[in-house]
Design an enzyme around this catalytic site. Structure first.
Site, mmCIF file in Angstrom:
data_model
loop_
_atom_site.group_PDB
_atom_site.id
_atom_site.type_symbol
_atom_site.label_atom_id
_atom_site.label_comp_id
_atom_site.label_asym_id
_atom_site.label_seq_id
_atom_site.Cartn_x
_atom_site.Cartn_y
_atom_site.Cartn_z
ATOM 1 N N HIS A 172 0.860 -1.193 0.000
ATOM 2 C CA HIS A 172 0.000 0.000 0.000
ATOM 3 C C HIS A 172 0.896 1.244 0.000
ATOM 4 C CE1 HIS A 172 -3.493 2.319 0.195
ATOM 5 N NE2 HIS A 172 -4.029 1.929 1.336
ATOM 6 N N ASP A 213 -4.942 -1.141 11.983
ATOM 7 C CA ASP A 213 -5.760 -1.302 10.782
ATOM 8 C C ASP A 213 -6.889 -2.259 11.145
ATOM 9 O OD1 ASP A 213 -6.679 -1.270 8.173
ATOM 10 O OD2 ASP A 213 -4.993 -2.383 7.330
#
Length: 333
Positions: free
Chosen positions: A134, A230
């Site tokens: 990411h 997350d």
């Protein structure tokens, strides 16, 4: 000479720490330009394809606004709009899009897909997220960190929860490249892939970054300048939610873990979306079923003065803008 011109942004390993920090600083500069209403149309006249296999709020919005601010026209192509790997190969699609667009963003599942797009299209390709990496998130994250601490070297960022995912992998590699200490607190079964750990450790030896991977949550947060988490189940994962929640609950960012840092200036980070309350259908379902008020982070911490999650979310846009401008804007550095 611009070392980024024409280059794709696929994963952090493709760049040096100096190059990544340049993008972080460039992103801050572009954010200042926008705040002061100073035009910066480095991509004026360009057309940008936005390919999305996975749904998105921040990535789609950031690429769209960034493209418009840079003077480009973004075109959204969702999973039902194109035949990516279905009726047309990724390579063929790449060649078609490369003949029409000046740059391509891809957010989806396989890293191989974004790599093929870059190889075959002939234009810069930007990884908006894959199952492995990411990278655009990282520029925003470390931009946020630098804004608060004025430097990155020897800061300590602790990631907690599910660490066998793209965000944890990207944080390990990016932190190592930038000389940031990265601590991972996760159960052994959800720690980063060994291959990624080895690559990060090799980089860390050259930059002075200290890496710690442990299943002891309090040991992981000790001395941390930032705590980061997350969601506990990544998009597309097929898992037993009850087992995953039970496994990761000791790594929930709550007041006790924040206090365990031993520091008063620790900031709280999350790449979003976050299950910090029961105000979503998914959060409510899990909360009622497992008798919890929150999952990976408590509402108290998420909304505390130490939380920078919405600043971090905002920074996705200037970060992506910097990446697009540097690779496709014919800039002179």
């Amino acid at each position: 000479m611009n070392p980024f011109q024409g280059k794709s942004f696929l994963k952090e390993l493709d760049f040096t720490g100096e190059q990544l920090e340049f993008l972080i600083d460039f992103a801050s500069h572009l954010d200042d330009l926008k705040a002061n209403h100073i035009p910066h149309e480095y991509l004026k006249g360009q057309n940008i394809a936005l390919l999305f296999e996975k749904t998105s709020t921040r990535t789609r919005s950031a690429f769209t606004v960034a493209a418009n601010d840079l003077g480009a026209h973004p075109e959204f192509l969702g999973v039902n709009d194109i035949q990516l790997g279905n009726k047309e190969s990724v390579a063929d699609t790449a060649k078609v899009l490369g003949g029409m667009y000046d740059g391509i963003e891809y957010r989806g599942f396989a890293q191989e897909t974004v790599e093929t797009l870059a190889k075959e299209s002939g234009v810069p390709v930007w990884n908006g997220l894959t199952d492995e990496w990411h990278p655009t998130q990282m520029i925003a994250d470390f931009m946020t960190l630098k804004a608060h601490f004025k430097t990155l070297k020897q800061l300590t960022l602790t990631y907690l929860g599910d660490a066998k995912n793209n965000v944890a992998h990207s944080l390990l590699i990016t932190g190592a490249l930038l000389g940031v200490n990265i601590h991972i607190g996760a159960p052994k079964s959800r720690q980063p892939e060994e291959e990624i750990v080895q690559k990060a450790q090799a980089i860390a030896k050259t930059t002075g970054s200290q890496l710690l991977i442990t299943d002891d949550a309090k040991a992981a947060v000790a001395g941390a300048d930032a705590l980061y988490t997350d969601v506990w189940v990544s998009m597309g994962e097929d898992v037993d939610y009850g087992e995953r929640i039970k496994l990761l609950l000791p790594y929930q960012i709550n007041a006790d873990l924040v206090a365990a840092t031993g520091k008063k200036e620790t900031i709280i980070m999350h790449c979003l979306p976050a299950f910090h309350d029961l105000k979503t259908t998914t959060g409510k379902k899990f909360g009622e079923k497992y008798h919890l008020d929150a999952l990976e982070i408590t509402d108290e911490v998420f909304l505390s003065p130490a939380s920078v999650v919405f600043e971090e979310a905002h920074n996705r846009m200037p970060a992506i803008k910097a990446i697009m401008a540097a690779t496709s804007g014919h800039l002179f550095f």
